[in-house]
Write a protein that holds these residues in place. Structure first.
Motif, PDB file in Angstrom:
ATOM      1  N   VAL A  51      -1.583  -2.055  -4.605  1.00 49.56           N
ATOM      2  CA  VAL A  51      -1.641  -1.008  -3.584  1.00 49.56           C
ATOM      3  C   VAL A  51      -0.517  -1.186  -2.571  1.00 49.56           C
ATOM      4  O   VAL A  51       0.099  -0.213  -2.127  1.00 49.56           O
ATOM      5  N   SER A  52      -0.199  -2.435  -2.212  1.00 55.71           N
ATOM      6  CA  SER A  52       0.912  -2.687  -1.299  1.00 55.71           C
ATOM      7  C   SER A  52       2.232  -2.215  -1.904  1.00 55.71           C
ATOM      8  O   SER A  52       3.067  -1.608  -1.218  1.00 55.71           O
ATOM      9  N   LEU A  81       2.608   0.196  -4.124  1.00 60.71           N
ATOM     10  CA  LEU A  81       2.603   1.661  -4.105  1.00 60.71           C
ATOM     11  C   LEU A  81       2.893   2.201  -2.709  1.00 60.71           C
ATOM     12  O   LEU A  81       3.607   3.197  -2.553  1.00 60.71           O
ATOM     13  N   ARG A  82       2.361   1.543  -1.693  1.00 59.17           N
ATOM     14  CA  ARG A  82       2.611   2.002  -0.326  1.00 59.17           C
ATOM     15  C   ARG A  82       4.085   1.847   0.057  1.00 59.17           C
ATOM     16  O   ARG A  82       4.677   2.706   0.703  1.00 59.17           O
ATOM     17  N   GLN A  83       4.698   0.735  -0.367  1.00 60.66           N
ATOM     18  CA  GLN A  83       6.123   0.544  -0.109  1.00 60.66           C
ATOM     19  C   GLN A  83       6.961   1.589  -0.841  1.00 60.66           C
ATOM     20  O   GLN A  83       7.943   2.101  -0.303  1.00 60.66           O
ATOM     21  N   ALA A  96       5.968   4.596  -1.630  1.00 61.35           N
ATOM     22  CA  ALA A  96       5.773   5.871  -0.944  1.00 61.35           C
ATOM     23  C   ALA A  96       6.609   5.947   0.323  1.00 61.35           C
ATOM     24  O   ALA A  96       7.226   6.978   0.630  1.00 61.35           O
ATOM     25  N   THR A  97       6.681   4.850   1.072  1.00 62.48           N
ATOM     26  CA  THR A  97       7.490   4.812   2.292  1.00 62.48           C
ATOM     27  C   THR A  97       8.965   5.013   1.979  1.00 62.48           C
ATOM     28  O   THR A  97       9.704   5.646   2.745  1.00 62.48           O
ATOM     29  N   VAL A 129      -0.922  10.291   0.048  1.00 67.49           N
ATOM     30  CA  VAL A 129      -0.707   8.906  -0.348  1.00 67.49           C
ATOM     31  C   VAL A 129      -1.695   7.980   0.356  1.00 67.49           C
ATOM     32  O   VAL A 129      -2.350   7.129  -0.272  1.00 67.49           O
ATOM     33  N   ASP A 130      -1.827   8.143   1.677  1.00 70.70           N
ATOM     34  CA  ASP A 130      -2.748   7.288   2.421  1.00 70.70           C
ATOM     35  C   ASP A 130      -4.185   7.476   1.949  1.00 70.70           C
ATOM     36  O   ASP A 130      -4.942   6.498   1.822  1.00 70.70           O
ATOM     37  N   LEU A 177      -4.570   5.740  -1.544  1.00 68.98           N
ATOM     38  CA  LEU A 177      -4.497   4.280  -1.474  1.00 68.98           C
ATOM     39  C   LEU A 177      -5.677   3.692  -0.715  1.00 68.98           C
ATOM     40  O   LEU A 177      -6.175   2.612  -1.058  1.00 68.98           O
ATOM     41  N   ASN A 178      -6.134   4.378   0.322  1.00 71.71           N
ATOM     42  CA  ASN A 178      -7.318   3.915   1.038  1.00 71.71           C
ATOM     43  C   ASN A 178      -8.555   3.952   0.133  1.00 71.71           C
ATOM     44  O   ASN A 178      -9.414   3.058   0.186  1.00 71.71           O
TER      45      ASN A 178
END
Length: 246
Positions: free
Chosen positions: A56-57, A59-61, A63-64, A77-78, A81-82
């Motif tokens: 998940v980390s 994927l978040r990077q 997306a950023t 995205v949030d 991922l949440n």
């Protein structure tokens, strides 16, 4: 570890996961072998949550950095991922100290197979394909599934890997660049001799072998001889064809 990619479920759905064979220990900087304190290298629940957080980390990077191009709605995205973070992820881990050969053979089957075998296809006509599958959610009951021809082909093609994507990967001391040297160190640390094929048993194999014209390896064996019912292509009536397998 050795990791084998598996992409399909029993009904040809896209079910991407990895089967991993992980040693119960590690080769230390001192050249010695350091085994796990229990049958498991890592606690299963801790491994599940670490894998979830790590992915998940990542994927978040991505997306950023704007690398998830298909996600266009604000806040999507949030939200996704949440939702992933509050779901318990499953990492199935089991020791195989007494069934090592069985596990290796099980993983080996996935290195060459794809999606479905001919034995599971029960019927085919101009419109539909009927196949047999095991429903794991319904106490492993065997059922039949009827798919339109186009849907069957679509599901099958989900499991054809992109060019260059490896189905099997080896990591750590099993990696190609250091495997021979590292395994020799591990055998020395464990005082285990390298196992080589029995020359006597190999010499007693009466089955003849033939060199493959493509890879030049002696891996072809005769599995049957087919005689044509009638002469074809100008061949004499006594012409016989041999079928090989690698």
């Amino acid at each position: 570890m050795s990791a084998v990619l598996h992409t399909w479920g029993q009904n040809l759905s896209q079910h991407v996961h990895l089967h991993c064979l992980v040693p119960g220990g590690a080769l230390g900087d001192d050249g010695g072998w350091h085994g796990a304190r229990s049958h498991y290298l890592f606690p299963v629940r801790a491994l599940s949550r670490h894998f979830r957080g790590h992915l998940v980390s990542g994927l978040r990077q991505a997306a950023t950095a704007g690398e998830l191009h298909r996600v266009t709605r604000p806040g999507d995205v949030d939200d996704q991922l949440n939702a992933l973070m509050v779901t318990e992820w499953v990492v199935y881990s089991k020791d195989c100290l007494e069934h090592t050969d069985t596990v290796v053979r099980y993983l080996a089957r996935y290195t060459r197979r794809i999606a479905i075998s001919n034995a599971r296809i029960l019927a085919v006509d101009d419109r539909q394909v009927t196949l047999r599958y095991k429903d794991y959610r319904d106490r492993d009951r065997r059922k039949q599934l009827v798919l339109d021809g186009e849907e069957f082909v679509r599901r099958f093609l989900l499991h054809v890997l992109p060019k260059g994507l490896m189905r099997v990967r080896h990591y750590g001391f099993l990696a190609n660049r250091c495997r021979r040297r590292r395994l020799a160190q591990i055998r020395q640390a464990l005082a285990v001799a390298e196992v080589t094929p029995d020359a006597d048993s190999a010499a007693s194999d009466p089955e003849p072998t033939y060199t493959c014209p493509h890879c030049q390896q002696p891996t072809l064996r005769v599995i049957g001889t087919l005689a044509p019912r009638r002469p074809t292509c100008g061949r004499p009536p006594n012409h016989r064809e041999q079928r090989y397998r690698a």
